[in-house]
Design a protein around this motif. Structure first.
Motif, short mmCIF file in Angstrom:
data_model
loop_
_atom_site.label_atom_id
_atom_site.label_comp_id
_atom_site.label_asym_id
_atom_site.label_seq_id
_atom_site.Cartn_x
_atom_site.Cartn_y
_atom_site.Cartn_z
N LEU A 1 11.00 -7.53 -23.96
CA LEU A 1 9.97 -6.52 -23.72
C LEU A 1 9.77 -5.69 -24.98
CD1 LEU A 1 10.94 -5.30 -20.16
CD2 LEU A 1 8.82 -6.45 -20.80
N PRO B 1 13.75 -0.24 -24.61
CA PRO B 1 12.73 -1.09 -23.98
C PRO B 1 11.78 -0.28 -23.09
CG PRO B 1 14.89 -2.09 -23.80
CD PRO B 1 15.11 -0.71 -24.33
N LEU C 1 8.67 -4.93 -14.14
CA LEU C 1 8.56 -5.51 -15.49
C LEU C 1 9.90 -6.07 -15.96
CD1 LEU C 1 6.24 -2.92 -17.29
CD2 LEU C 1 5.67 -5.25 -16.55
N THR D 1 9.64 -2.49 -27.37
CA THR D 1 10.51 -1.30 -27.44
C THR D 1 9.80 -0.18 -28.17
OG1 THR D 1 11.52 -2.10 -29.49
CG2 THR D 1 12.60 -2.71 -27.43
N ALA E 1 10.48 -9.94 -16.91
CA ALA E 1 10.98 -10.32 -18.24
C ALA E 1 12.25 -11.14 -18.13
CB ALA E 1 11.23 -9.05 -19.07
N THR F 1 10.76 -0.78 -20.16
CA THR F 1 11.19 -0.58 -18.77
C THR F 1 12.04 0.69 -18.62
OG1 THR F 1 13.06 -2.02 -19.22
CG2 THR F 1 11.13 -3.02 -18.23
#
Length: 325
Positions: free
Chosen positions: A155, A111, A144, A157, A148, A113
């Motif tokens: 999110l 992801p 984020l 990827t 989410a 993040t």
């Protein structure tokens, strides 16, 4: 009955285990032992005296007048406290990296993040220009992730070629001899004990990763992994709870050999005078004192004997693990 049979040791294996246990106990109890002299205190009236020829210097003194027995005892402490954590950390890093590479190969997707947090953390740890930029990326990634989770939305990827990164890094490190890498780092930035520990881990993890990766490539094809996927378990749970314990089996053999290799590396660096600080006792540094007084055979014999016994015992321990694997 099978369990009892598995714990039967030969005499060589018992001697090897006994020696290693004794070494660890001496290292742990070194500050409490009634040694006549501390390891770094020179006795200028008794320099380079042979064993049992001076009062209370039972194993003699080196050319600087330091007690050989004390250096051996505290050198054992240095060897245990440096090489054992380095081997364990290298096994942890290599085991996780090799297991991830073998399980996901180049198909993993991470992801956004995690990319932001990982990039920001690396930026900040390496102290690249504008370190606050790294902290900013980490905060954005955390924000984020929170949004989410709050909105219950996935999110985006990005692909992460885990296998290519691990294999490529391990191959690059293996192409250069370990001693040359450590000497280059020491010559460029100098080292403390924690720094030497970090460099040892950096150079010792590739063989571990390669072994675990090969084992994971076999484990992930076994029926119980397919059964776990068919049951709908998440990939991370399958990797951590079911595949990883089986993939780490080769480390039982590799870990003693890694400790033996790191023990030899630390002694070599101390012998060359580029390892630990001079005030820290080391078997390798005691060996180096023979260059100042070639007739001081005891400064060569005793640390060589301890190094040989320790490395042979670790090799015996690794063969014992192989026979049970």
């Amino acid at each position: 009955m099978a369990v009892l049979t598995a714990f039967r040791f030969t005499w060589w294996q018992r001697l090897a285990l006994g020696w290693l246990v004794l070494l660890v106990l001496v290292a742990a109890a070194a500050p409490l032992l009634p040694l006549p002299y501390p390891p770094g205190l020179p006795d200028l009236a008794n320099m380079a005296v042979p064993p049992f020829s001076a009062a209370r210097h039972w194993l003699g003194t080196d050319p600087q007048g330091r007690d050989v027995l004390s250096i051996l005892v505290y050198g054992a402490r240095t060897a245990v406290l440096l090489t054992l954590p380095a081997a364990l950390l290298a096994a942890l890093v290599g085991g996780l990296a090799g297991a991830a590479a073998g399980f996901w190969e180049n198909s993993a997707r991470v992801p956004l993040t995690y990319w932001l947090v990982g990039t920001g953390g690396t930026w900040w740890v390496l102290q690249l220009p504008l370190p606050t930029l790294g902290l900013g990326l980490m905060l954005i990634g955390a924000l984020l992730a929170w949004l989410a989770r709050l909105q219950n939305r996935p999110l985006p990827t990005w692909p992460l070629p885990v296998d290519a990164l691990v294999v490529g890094t391990a191959t690059a490190l293996d192409t250069i001899p370990r001693l040359i890498v450590v000497v280059a780092v020491v010559a460029s930035i100098g080292l403390s004990a924690p720094g030497l520990l970090a460099v040892m881990v950096l150079t010792a993890w590739p063989p571990m990763a390669r072994l675990v990766r090969a084992q994971m490539l076999r484990v992930r094809q076994l029926p119980f992994i397919e059964a776990a996927r068919a049951a709908g378990l998440p990939e991370r749970q399958i990797w951590f709870r079911h595949a990883l314990p089986h993939a780490l089996h080769p480390l039982r053999t590799a870990l003693p050999l890694s400790v033996a290799g790191l023990l030899g590396l630390e002694s070599t660096l101390s012998f060359l005078g580029i390892g630990l600080p001079p005030e820290i006792a080391s078997w390798g540094r005691l060996l180096a004192t023979v260059r100042d007084e070639p007739s001081a055979w005891w400064a060569l014999l005793f640390p060589s004997l301890l190094l040989t016994l320790s490395i042979l015992s670790l090799n015996t321990l690794s063969r014992m693990s192989t026979s049970r694997a």
